[in-house]
Every structure is written in C-alpha cells, then in structure tokens.
Design a protein around this motif. Structure first.
Motif, PDB file in Angstrom:
ATOM      1  N   GLU A   1      37.193  42.207  42.015  1.00 19.71           N
ATOM      2  CA  GLU A   1      38.305  42.971  41.629  1.00 19.71           C
ATOM      3  C   GLU A   1      39.189  43.118  42.679  1.00 19.71           C
ATOM      4  N   ALA A   2      38.793  42.941  43.845  1.00 18.05           N
ATOM      5  CA  ALA A   2      40.014  42.980  45.259  1.00 18.05           C
ATOM      6  C   ALA A   2      40.698  41.721  44.943  1.00 18.05           C
TER       7      ALA A   2
ATOM      8  N   GLU B   1      43.147  42.200  42.085  1.00 19.64           N
ATOM      9  CA  GLU B   1      44.393  43.182  42.241  1.00 19.64           C
ATOM     10  C   GLU B   1      45.117  42.431  43.256  1.00 19.64           C
ATOM     11  N   ALA B   2      44.743  41.781  44.287  1.00 24.00           N
ATOM     12  CA  ALA B   2      45.692  40.897  45.202  1.00 24.00           C
ATOM     13  C   ALA B   2      46.486  40.021  44.547  1.00 24.00           C
ATOM     14  N   GLY B   3      46.125  39.580  43.319  1.00 30.84           N
ATOM     15  CA  GLY B   3      46.828  38.264  42.628  1.00 30.84           C
ATOM     16  C   GLY B   3      46.482  37.130  43.018  1.00 30.84           C
TER      17      GLY B   3
END
Length: 928
Positions: free
Chosen positions: A802-803, A806-808
């Motif tokens: 997930e991280a 979210e950071a792309g």
C-alpha cells in the motif's frame, strides 16, 4: 558242391576227416585278418608265401591302432576317389564323389570325429585286426549312418576349405544329399576294408580257387561253416562269389553253411537263390508251431534245447558230438538227476529237456517282453541275448541262492506291466519288504494281473513267501502246440492309466497327463490344508503368479519339466513318504473320478479313493511345512513383521503417525487405506522412498494380514491378532524406526527384497530431507525473522504494498506477483511447518525423526519459499525505483544551479561591458 545258406549254422556235428577239411568261422574270438590266415594255412607251405606276403603288408604287427585307423581313412578316401561312376550318374553324385575324400582327409575332422575309440572307423579297424569277444561279436555289417558325418557348428569353422566344400554341398539339401553321401561311402566301404587288410577281393577268389585245387589233389572235400557272415565284412562278397562258383574238375567239392542277417541276404538274394540248395529262414521257422506262429508249446520246445545245452556245458556237448550220428539229439542233462520227476512236474519239460528255471507261462511272458515280434515270429538272437543270457548268466547267483526271480530282472524285462497299480498298492500294503519279490514272481510266472498264491511247489522252489490273504491261482492250462495265433492280452486301461503305470515303472510321465494331474492335485492339496490352524490366509499363499504355492509348484519324478528353483513351495510327486504304487493308484483314481463328476463309483474306486486321500494328506503336510518354514519368525527374520515395519515407515513419512503417537495409532496408520498420494517431504530421496512404499502398500498389507490376522475359514479376518502384531511394533519403536531384520541369504521373495532396498536408502533419504528442512527454516528466519508468523508477515507485506502504491513508485509487475504469492501464503499452515522444522532440528538421528517429516506441509514450504522470492523481488524493484527518482531530482537541481551561474556570468559580463563603455572624467558625450 552243395552250398547251403542258413541263418544259424552249427558245425559241431561235422568233424574233419581224411576225406574232409572243415573250416569254421566263429562269431567271436577272431578277426578278419586271422580268418584269411586260417584259410591260407590249409595250403601247402610252398603255396602260402605269396598270400602271406600280401597279407603281411597290412602291417598289423607294426602299426598302432591309431595308425590302422589313419590307414583305413586314407583307403576309404582313395577308393571313393577312384570309383568309376556310370554314365547316367547325375551331377550331384559326381560332385560328392569328388568332395567326400577331402572330408575324410581333413586333419581336424579326423582328430575330432573319426580317430576316437567309439567311432565307426574304430569298430571297422577292430573288425579287421582285433579278435572279437562274446560281448562284441558282430551280428550285422558295420556301416556309416547320418550321425557319423559331422556337418555344422564349430566343425564347419575348424574344417579346411576343401572339407567345408563337402559340408556345403551336403547342406544345400540335407534331406536328399546326406543319404546320397552315406550311400556313396557305404558302397565303397568293402573295398576300403579289403585295401586296409591288403587282401583284395580278387586275391580272396584266387585263394579259394588255389585251396580247392590243392584239396582236389589230396582227395578231400572242403566244408566251410560261417557262424555270422558279418564277420567277413570286407571280403564277404568276394568270398560269396567264390563259394557260389561251380569251379571245374580241377577243384574239390565244397559244401558251405552260412549264417547271414536278413538285410545282407536280401542284397545278395538273387545269387543266393540261384546257387544254394537249401535256405532256412529262422524268422519264419524258429519257435513256430507248424511254421505259422509262436505258441507256448513251440516256444518251450525251441528253448528247452538251449537250456539243456547250458546244463551240459561245452565239454558235455563236445563229448556227445564226438560220437553222435547225424540226426541224433543230445542227451538230457536231467536224466539221472534226483530232482527230475519233481522238477519236471513243477516247471515242465519237452522231450525230456527240463524248462527250469522257467515254466511254459513264465517263458512265454518273459519272451514276449524282450521280443516285440512275438507271437507272429521269434527272433532267436533276441531270445538268447536278452532273455537266456540275462537269466542263466547275469542272474545265476539269484537262482543259486533262492532269490529268483529278482525285481531287477523284471525291471530289465520292462517292469510291472500286468499288475494294476491298485493291486501293486494292495500288495505293498501287505508286506513292503516282500512287495518286489511278489511283483516279479506274479508278473513273470502268472501274468494275469491278479494277486494270488501260485502253486505251492513253485513258490517253495524259489523260496517265495505266501501272500497273506490271497487266494490260490487258477491252475494253468496245458500248453497246446496249435497254430492258432496267441495274441497278447489286450489291456482295457485308458491312455492315462497306461501313462501313469509306465511312469511308476520308471519312465517319464506324459506331459498332457502331468498337466491334468497337476491341476487336480493342486486343488485337492490346497483345500486339504487347515489354514486356520496354520494361521495363514489361503488367498495370500495359494494362486497364480507371485504366490508361494502354485500349480507350477507341483512336479512329478522323471518329468521333463521340473519346478523352477524360484518357486517358494515345491511338491514332488510321489515324494519320499508315498509309495510309488500308492501314488499311481491315487492319480489313476482322481483322473477317473474327474471324468465322473468326482464320483468314485468305478472298479476299485474305493481303494483308489483311499489311496488318494492318504496321498493328499501327506502332500498337504509337505506344503504346510514349507509354508511354515517361509513364514516362521526367527530372531533374524519375520515376514509379517518386516511388512509391518515398512508400512509404519510409509505411514510416518506420509504424515499418518505423529511423533508422540501410541502403538495403537501406529497400527491404525500403517493399515489405513487413506495414505496421501504425496508426502510432505521435499527432498527427492524421501519422495522416491515414499512412492516405493505407496506402490507396494497393498502387497505389504496382504503379507502382514495373511499372518497376523485372526483366521476364519482360511481367510484373514478383519481383526489383527494382538499377540502377533504388538510385539513387532513395540520392538520397532524401541529400535527408533531402524530396520534391523535380516532376510536369509539369497531370499528374494516379498517383502525381503523391498525391505533390503528401503533399509539401504532410508538413512540417506532421512538425512537429505533433514538438510532440506533446516535449509528452508534458515531461509524463512533470514527473510522474516525468527519470531515472525504468518499473520505478521502478511500484514507487513500488505502494508508495504500500500505504501509503495500511495507513493506512486512503480514495481514492474512484482507487486502483482507478490500479491499472488500472498494469496497462496494465506491458505497454508506456515506456522505449523516452521514449528515442525524447528522440532526436527532438535533431533540427532534423522531416521528416528521420521514422524516429524510428516508434520511439515509441503504446500506451506513451497508457499513460504515462493513468498520470500516474490517479496525480495518486490522490495528490490521498489528500492531501484526510489533511487531512480532521487537521481532525477538531483539532476534538475544541478541544471538550475548551472543556469543561475550562467546568468550570473552573463550579467557580470554585461556589467563589465557597460563599465567599459562609460566616458572618462571631463569628457563630454555628444548627443545625436
């Protein structure tokens, strides 16, 4: 001259006189060379020399026997080479005449086949040079037969090229060419013999002419008596020509009596019929009644004179012959014997000549056994050699000691023929020690096939004991000398009965009969065994391929095909504990009963059934003993225990037995039908071991249950017998899963072979699996930490995914692969596999740790390994992408700084330029 051609001549009545010279050519005690010398010796000395010089050139005094054989081979090759063929001879015959001499002159063929002691060449050389004896006297011409010509195999390889040409020619069409080759050799054999003797046919005729001329001058006639014309092979045809030649007035009168075999007589029949005055065909007259057929009376009359001659002996016959007139009969040796009246009353007599030790019946029975031509005709030579010599010479001690007729004589005469096997069994039951004596006595002196006590006087003469419980035999009918053909009694026995009777008499058993009997005996013996008492499951030990007791386990004495050594149980019939006669009665009976829906309601059926039941009981006991020997536990080996140990090993590897499982748990798991198709182990060695045990599971269960179950009706019950299985399981646990049993040397039957295979590989497989498990645990600890569990690992990796998202940060599909690995990981018992691996690491003995191998779950191991790989790939990709982004930002900052620096530089330059363009103090600037 009155030559007479006889088949059996006796010169005993014709004595030499002043008017008569008698030459007798005996069957034995002379050689061809000595016969010629005997004829030469009748010439005056001055006429002998030329003939002796010719004869001496044969060199028998200087040549060895091997040299003589070499000479005969040389002469045979040469006379074949010299043969002048008729114009109409075909190309094949001409070519064989050219090639065959090379065959006899080939060094290898000579050494390997022609120069030995038991060859036709050796026989002919002995015929020429060596005096024959009574056992070796010739009764037919020596000729080559098919087997005397070696043609193939290594003989062809070792032969010379010329000899191989001869072999090739014969082998082109052996059915035609070989008989022709034999014919060529044999038609030249006489010339070869004469050449080796160094006395040709022309010399023989010259010698006889010279002798007759000399005797004519002496006023004498010549009487030539030849006991066997085959004795003269090599010069026989030339001598026959001389004998049948009328001669002239200068030659003496000659009378000749010749005994000649039928075959040779037929080859010279035309000459013989034209030149002889009397021809006596012994095949047509000897021992026959009125010349038609042989009867008991005519046979007795013919034989009685031979028996009397034996009693008189050579000296007695010679004394009688010295004074006997033509037509006189020899005196009877029985005359004056104090036993004559009683002996003749018991044994019979013909013309005062007693038949002892025969009776008319025993003589008929015995002669019929040795002479197959009876009763149509009688062969005197067969009667003399095969019966009278056997009885009066070979078995004379038995006659003298009151042990006649011995069973060995009966065996030589064909064995038991008339007594049915039931009667034989009954007779042996009455007294086994006297059975053979009674059998020989009844077969020869009765021949009816019945058990009976013959004439008491006859039994007393031979000291034959009375048969207990047997009635008296019917008195024999007087032997009538009629011409009615007395055919042998026709047997009503079936083909199978005869085959069994011949087998029990010492011959081989017909294969078809043996196969039928094998099935019947197999069924009877299998059903007669008390399987419950034996403690074995019938289905596991009786059947076809792979079972200890099969139809192929049964064989018969003197059977061509014997039981293979690989058969665990072997039953030889009749065996050591069953009498031959009992077995024969049993086997004849069961064959008859099988055709009558196993009803024993036929002649002697009850006796045969009793014999069969007795035999089956003994045979079944033999099979039981062998099965016990196979299954009987020993301190070193126990079939059922070995099978159970292997089942426990398989169940442990397959995860059916827990490390702390009880004995009951082990038994349930070992005999469970729900073994996993694949084991939890990951090493190839352990997986192969498990596959091997799984493949043989049913066979192992069958072996164990067949010996450890509670039996009912010969079948293994559903319950295992605790008394048989608990001990082996307990010992196995105590041994910490070590396979310690030792099959007997050479034992290859189940489960011995599998047990040894597993024992040899289990330690290696266990150690290999332990290494793989420990390596996996190290990998998991390195990747996730020693305290990590499935839930924590899943949470951490999900959060990481997930991280990153979210950071792309890009993951190049590793994120998807990680997600798939996590999905699989969620479904396995990872924590249990890690715990099992940690517990396994505490074990010192890899084999003792077998139950631990089943705790690990291979899907969890594989899922954990796959997750580590996916997580590593994912994190490596994230790190790589983060680094790339950082470098991009640094590059942009550096470019901006460079631009600013460039701007600063440009501004400074402008400023410098402006300063340079400003006017000096005091100067004015014009403005346009």
């Amino acid at each position: 001259m009155q030559p007479v051609c006889l088949l059996n001549a006796d010169g005993g009545h014709i004595k030499p006189t002043k008017e008569r010279v008698v030459l007798v050519v005996r069957k034995s005690g002379t050689s061809l060379r000595n016969i010629v010398k005997m004829i030469i010796a009748e010439l005056p000395p001055e006429q002998q020399s030329s003939f002796l010089e010719t004869l001496q050139s044969a060199g028998d005094g200087t040549q060895s026997r091997d040299d003589q054989k070499q000479q005969l081979l040389n002469d045979l090759a040469q006379v074949i080479r010299e043969e002048a063929l008729p114009v109409e001879a075909d190309e094949l015959e001409k070519e064989l005449v050219v090639c065959l001499p090379n065959f006899f002159q080939d060094p290898y063929m000579r050494k390997a086949h022609f120069l030995g002691d038991n060859t036709v060449i050796a026989e002919i050389v002995d015929h020429i040079f060596a005096p024959s004896n009574a056992k070796d006297r010739p009764d037919q011409r020596r000729v080559f037969v098919d087997g005397d010509l070696p043609l193939g195999g290594m003989d062809f390889v070792h032969a010379s090229r010329l000899a191989r040409d001869a072999i090739d020619l014969i082998e082109l069409d052996p059915a035609v060419n070989l008989p022709l080759a034999i014919k060529i050799i044999n038609r030249n054999l006489d010339r070869a013999v004469a050449r080796t003797l160094s006395f040709s046919g022309d010399r023989v005729e010259e010698l006889m002419t010279r002798l007759r001329s000399y005797l004519k001058t002496q006023g004498q006639e010549l009487v030539l008596l030849i006991e066997e014309f085959a004795r003269l092979q090599g010069i026989d045809r030339a001598l026959l020509q001389a004998i049948t030649s009328q001669g002239d007035d200068r030659q003496c009168k000659m009378r000749t009596a010749i005994a000649v075999t039928t075959g040779f007589f037929q080859s010279v029949a035309e000459t013989a019929y034209m030149r002889t005055t009397h021809i006596v065909d012994m095949d047509r007259s000897a021992g026959r009644a009125e010349g038609r057929s042989v009867t008991k009376a005519s046979l007795s009359q013919f034989t009685a004179r031979y028996l009397n001659a034996v009693r008189l002996g050579r000296d007695g016959i010679t004394q009688w012959s010295d004074t006997a007139a033509p037509g006189d009969s020899p005196r009877s040796k029985c005359d004056g014997c104090r036993h004559q009246a009683e002996c003749h009353a018991i044994f019979g007599e013909v013309d005062g000549y007693g038949l002892y030790p025969f009776t008319p019946i025993s003589l008929w029975n015995a002669a019929s056994r040795v002479d197959e031509s009876m009763p149509d005709r009688l062969n005197p030579r067969v009667l003399q050699n095969d019966l009278l010599v056997e009885v009066l010479d070979n078995f004379a001690p038995e006659i003298a000691t009151g042990k006649f007729p011995p069973f060995k004589l009966l065996e030589k005469l064909g064995g038991i023929i008339e007594l049915p096997v039931v009667a034989q069994d009954e007779l042996e039951n009455r007294d086994p020690q006297n059975f053979q004596r009674w059998a020989a006595f009844l077969e020869l002196y009765d021949g009816t096939g019945a058990i009976a006590n013959l004439d008491e006087r006859l039994r007393a003469a031979f000291e034959v004991p009375e048969i207990p419980g047997a009635g008296a035999a019917k008195p024999p009918e007087p032997a009538a000398n009629t011409s009615v053909t007395q055919s042998p009694r026709q047997s009503t026995a079936s083909k199978e009965d005869l085959a069994i009777a011949q087998w029990v008499a010492g011959e081989g058993l017909d294969q078809t009969v043996a196969n039928n009997l094998r099935l019947l005996v197999f069924s009877a013996v299998s059903n007669a065994i008390d399987w419950d008492m034996l403690g074995l499951a019938k289905a596991s030990f009786v059947g076809k391929t792979g079972k200890p007791f099969q139809t192929r386990s049964i064989s018969f004495d003197r059977q061509t095909t014997q039981v293979g050594s690989e058969m665990a149980v072997q039953l030889v019939i009749p065996g050591d504990l069953v009498r031959n006669a009992t077995a024969a009665a049993a086997l004849q009976g069961v064959l008859r009963a099988s055709k009558e829906q196993f009803r024993w309601e036929f002649a002697d059926g009850e006796k045969m059934l009793a014999a069969f039941l007795d035999c089956v009981e003994i045979w079944a006991r033999s099979v039981e003993n062998q099965l016990r020997a196979i299954c009987q536990p020993t301190p070193q080996w126990n079939q059922a225990a070995a099978a159970t140990e292997l089942l426990c090993v398989g169940a442990a590897i397959g995860g059916k037995i827990k490390p702390d499982g009880s004995i009951a748990d082990m038994i349930d798991a070992a005999f469970s039908v729900n073994w996993a198709s694949e084991c939890a182990s990951t090493s190839q060695d352990m997986r192969s071991l498990y596959d091997k045990l799984t493949k043989n599971r049913e066979k192992l269960v069958g072996i164990a249950r067949s010996q450890m179950s509670s039996m009912k009706g010969g079948q293994a019950g559903p319950m295992l017998n605790p008394g048989r299985i608990l001990g082996p399981i307990r010992e196995f646990r105590k041994a910490k899963w070590q396979l310690q049993l030792q099959p007997p040397d050479g034992e290859t039957r189940d489960p011995a072979k599998l047990y040894l295979e597993v024992r040899d590989i289990i330690a290696t497989a266990a150690a290999s699996e332990m290494t793989v498990r420990q390596s996996w645990l190290d990998e998991m600890d390195s990747a996730f930490g020693e305290t990590a569990n499935r839930a924590g690992i899943i949470t951490a990796l999900d959060a990481a995914r997930e991280a990153v998202a979210e950071a792309g940060i890009g993951t190049s599909n590793t994120g998807r692969a990680l997600g798939e690995a996590l999905d699989s990981f969620r479904l396995v018992y990872f924590d249990d596999s890690v715990s099992a691996a940690r517990a396994l690491g505490k074990e010192v003995d890899a084999v003792a740790a077998l139950p631990h191998f089943g705790r690990g779950r291979r899907n969890a191991v594989e899922a954990g390994t796959a997750l580590v790989a996916a997580a590593k790939a994912f994190l490596d990709m994230v790190d790589q992408n983060i680094g790339a982004t950082s470098q991009s930002l640094d590059a942009k900052h550096d470019a901006l700084a460079a631009s600013l620096d460039q701007i600063d530089t440009s501004l400074a330059a402008i400023e410098a330029d402006l300063v340079a363009m400003s006017p000096s103090d005091g100067e004015s600037v014009d403005a346009d």
